[in-house]
Design an enzyme around this catalytic site. Structure first.
Site, PDB file in Angstrom:
ATOM      1  N   SER A   1     -11.250  -0.990  -0.013  1.00  0.00           N
ATOM      2  CA  SER A   1      -9.911  -0.966   0.585  1.00  0.00           C
ATOM      3  C   SER A   1      -9.945  -1.333   2.058  1.00  0.00           C
ATOM      4  O   SER A   1      -9.007  -1.933   2.580  1.00  0.00           O
ATOM      5  CB  SER A   1      -9.297   0.442   0.458  1.00  0.00           C
ATOM      6  OG  SER A   1      -8.677   0.627  -0.773  1.00  0.00           O
TER       7      SER A   1
ATOM      8  N   HIS B   1      -3.481   5.864   3.985  1.00  0.00           N
ATOM      9  CA  HIS B   1      -4.231   4.700   3.521  1.00  0.00           C
ATOM     10  C   HIS B   1      -3.575   3.394   3.944  1.00  0.00           C
ATOM     11  O   HIS B   1      -4.241   2.469   4.432  1.00  0.00           O
ATOM     12  CB  HIS B   1      -4.344   4.776   1.993  1.00  0.00           C
ATOM     13  CG  HIS B   1      -5.296   3.815   1.370  1.00  0.00           C
ATOM     14  ND1 HIS B   1      -4.918   2.553   0.965  1.00  0.00           N
ATOM     15  CD2 HIS B   1      -6.604   3.930   1.062  1.00  0.00           C
ATOM     16  CE1 HIS B   1      -5.955   1.940   0.419  1.00  0.00           C
ATOM     17  NE2 HIS B   1      -7.000   2.754   0.459  1.00  0.00           N
TER      18      HIS B   1
ATOM     19  N   ASN C   1     -14.211   0.607  -6.093  1.00  0.00           N
ATOM     20  CA  ASN C   1     -15.253   1.479  -5.527  1.00  0.00           C
ATOM     21  C   ASN C   1     -15.989   2.297  -6.581  1.00  0.00           C
ATOM     22  O   ASN C   1     -16.486   3.382  -6.285  1.00  0.00           O
ATOM     23  CB  ASN C   1     -14.619   2.450  -4.519  1.00  0.00           C
ATOM     24  CG  ASN C   1     -13.937   1.750  -3.374  1.00  0.00           C
ATOM     25  OD1 ASN C   1     -14.263   0.631  -3.046  1.00  0.00           O
ATOM     26  ND2 ASN C   1     -12.977   2.425  -2.775  1.00  0.00           N
TER      27      ASN C   1
ATOM     28  N   ASP D   1       0.841  -1.193   0.000  1.00  0.00           N
ATOM     29  CA  ASP D   1       0.000   0.000   0.000  1.00  0.00           C
ATOM     30  C   ASP D   1       0.879   1.247   0.000  1.00  0.00           C
ATOM     31  O   ASP D   1       1.940   1.254  -0.623  1.00  0.00           O
ATOM     32  CB  ASP D   1      -0.937  -0.037   1.219  1.00  0.00           C
ATOM     33  CG  ASP D   1      -2.264   0.651   0.950  1.00  0.00           C
ATOM     34  OD1 ASP D   1      -2.286   1.883   0.937  1.00  0.00           O
ATOM     35  OD2 ASP D   1      -3.276  -0.044   0.766  1.00  0.00           O
TER      36      ASP D   1
END
Length: 395
Positions: A345, A171, A270, A139
Site C-alpha cells: 500500500s 490509510h 501483503n 482509499d
C-alpha cells in the site's frame, strides 16, 4: 457496508459490450427484469446500494442487485447474442496493510530533509513536480484539515454510504501523502510527497474500518476518468488463491480507462511470509492492464510481506518503497499528524507519484505512461517475479 469477514457482497458486476447505455439498460431489463440507470461520472452511495442497478457509461459495467433467478438469467445471457458478456459476484475489498515493525526509520539513509522513499525513487533530483497532473487516490478518504495541506486544493468525493470523505482510518491520508504530499511539511519533519504539486483527487471507496466493495471502486474509477485524472492509485484489494482467474470485468475497466488516458496502479498485496512463503498478486492488481506494485525496503530487498508472480495469473510489474514509510496521518495532535507504516500500500502511491512526474515531463498518458514507467525501472539484481521491471525512477 459489508462485514470485514465476508468475501462477496451479494451484488453482481455485469460487463456490457454495447456502447449505448440505453441499449444496455433495455437488455438488462429484458433478460432479468433489472431496471438499471446509466451514469456518465459516478453515482451516490444511496443509489448504488438501493437501486436495481447502475451502469457506468465510460466503463461499460453495471453493478446490480439481483435475486437468484435474475442471476441465472444473466448467466444464460452470457452465452447468447447480445451485450451481456461477463457476470461476476461483487467482492469485498480491504485497505492493504502489513504488520508494523516499529517507527524506527531508515538506518541507512539520512531522512532529516526527505524520506528514504523519495530519495530511492529519485524524486528529490527531478525538476518535474506533478504540476497540472490530476492524480486520484482511491482509499479511506482524506484528513481534510491536516495542516500539511493548508492552502492546497484537494478535490474529494465519498463513495461510502453514510460516511463523509474525512479519513477516520488514516490509510488514505498516508497514501495521499506519499503520492502528492508536501516537500516542506507545515507541521515539521521530512518532506514526503513524490509529486508534491499534483492536483489531488481523494476518493473514499473504503470505509473508516478499511473495508469496501468492487462497486465502490468502480464508482471511484468512473469519477476519476470523468475528471481527467492521468493516474489512479489504489492501495486496496482482496487476496486470491494461486491460479485464481483475474476479474475480466476489472480488466476491461482498466483497458477502457487506459483508452481514456487514465492509468490504474494497484498494490500487489501483503500476504507473503518470505522467505518461507510467497503469495500470488491479489485482486484487482492481478489484472494484466492494472499496473501491479510490490514493495522493497531501504536496502532494496524485497519486503517479506510483498506478493509475487506465482503463475500465469497476475504479476508484479514494478516495485516501490514500502517499509517504514513516513507520511501524513489522520491525527489531531502534533505527535499524531505523521506515521511510519509498511505495505505494498505504501509502495503504490510512490509509483503513482512517479507516474505523475513522468506524465508532466513527457506529456505521457495511458499506455505510453505505462511504458515509460517500466522502461525507467532501476534493475535490482532480483528475480523479475518479485520486482518486475525494478524500482521506479523519477524522470
Amino acid at each position: 457496508m459489508p462485514d470485514a469477514t465476508e468475501t462477496t457482497t451479494g451484488r453482481y458486476l455485469v460487463l456490457l459490450e454495447d456502447n449505448s447505455v440505453s441499449a444496455n439498460a433495455r437488455e438488462l431489463n429484458r433478460v432479468a427484469g433489472i431496471h438499471a440507470a446509466g451514469t456518465v461520472e459516478s453515482v451516490s452511495t444511496e443509489q448504488l446500494g438501493t437501486s436495481d442497478g447502475v451502469i457506468f457509461q465510460d466503463l461499460g459495467i453495471a453493478v446490480v442487485n439481483a435475486a437468484p433467478d435474475q442471476v441465472s438469467a444473466l448467466a444464460r445471457a452470457v452465452d447468447e447474442p447480445g451485450p451481456i458478456s461477463v457476470v461476476e459476484a461483487e467482492r469485498v475489498v480491504h485497505a492493504i496493510a502489513a504488520p508494523a515493525r516499529g517507527e524506527t526509520g531508515s538506518a541507512l539513509v539520512d531522512e532529516s530533509v526527505f524520506t528514504w522513499g523519495l530519495q530511492a525513487v529519485g524524486a528529490t533530483l527531478c525538476s518535474a513536480t506533478g504540476a497540472g497532473i490530476r492524480l486520484a487516490v482511491l482509499d479511506t478518504g482524506f484528513t481534510v484539515d491536516h495542516p500539511d495541506y493548508a492552502g492546497r486544493t484537494v478535490f474529494t468525493n465519498s463513495f461510502v454510504e453514510g460516511e463523509t470523505v474525512d479519513d477516520g482510518h488514516g490509510h488514505g491520508t498516508h497514501c495521499i501523502g506519499s503520492a502528492a504530499g508536501p516537500r516542506k511539511p507545515a507541521s515539521g519533519g521530512p518532506g514526503y510527497g513524490v509529486a508534491h504539486e499534483a492536483e489531488i483527487y481523494a476518493g473514499k471507496v473504503l470505509s473508516d474500518s478499511g473495508t469496501g466493495s468492487d462497486g465502490g471502486i468502480l464508482n471511484g474509477i468512473a469519477w476519476a476518468i470523468a475528471n481527467g485524472c492521468a493516474v489512479v492509485s489504489m492501495s486496496l484489494g482482496a487476496a486470491v488463491r494461486p491460479g485464481t482467474p483475474y476479474s475480466q470485468i476489472f480488466e476491461q475497466a482498466a483497458q477502457r480507462a487506459l483508452a481514456r488516458n487514465t492509468l490504474i496502479i494497484a498494490a500487489a498485496g501483503n500476504e507473503s511470509s518470505r522467505p518461507g512463503r510467497t503469495a500470488p498478486v491479489g485482486h484487482p492488481a492481478n489484472c494484466p492492464s492494472v499496473l501491479s506494485v510490490g514493495a522493497v525496503d531501504d536496502r532494496r530487498s524485497v519486503a517479506p510481506f510483498s506478493c509475487g508472480t506465482m503463475d500465469t495469473v497476475g504479476q508484479v510489474d514494478v516495485v516501490g518503497p514500502g517499509v517504514d514509510v513516513y507520511s501524513s496521518w489522520n491525527g489531531k495532535t502534533a505527535d499524531t499528524l505523521h506515521k511510519r507504516i509498511q505495505g505494498t500500500s505504501m509502495a503504490t502511491p510512490h509509483v503513482a507519484g512517479v507516474a505523475a512526474l513522468i506524465a508532466q515531463q513527457y506529456n505521457a498518458r495511458g499506455w505510453e505512461l505505462w511504458a515509460r514507467l517500466m522502461q525507467a525501472g532501476r534493475r535490482l539484481g532480483l528475480p523479475s517475479t518479485d520486482v518486475g521491471a525494478g524500482l521506479v525512477q523519477a524522470p
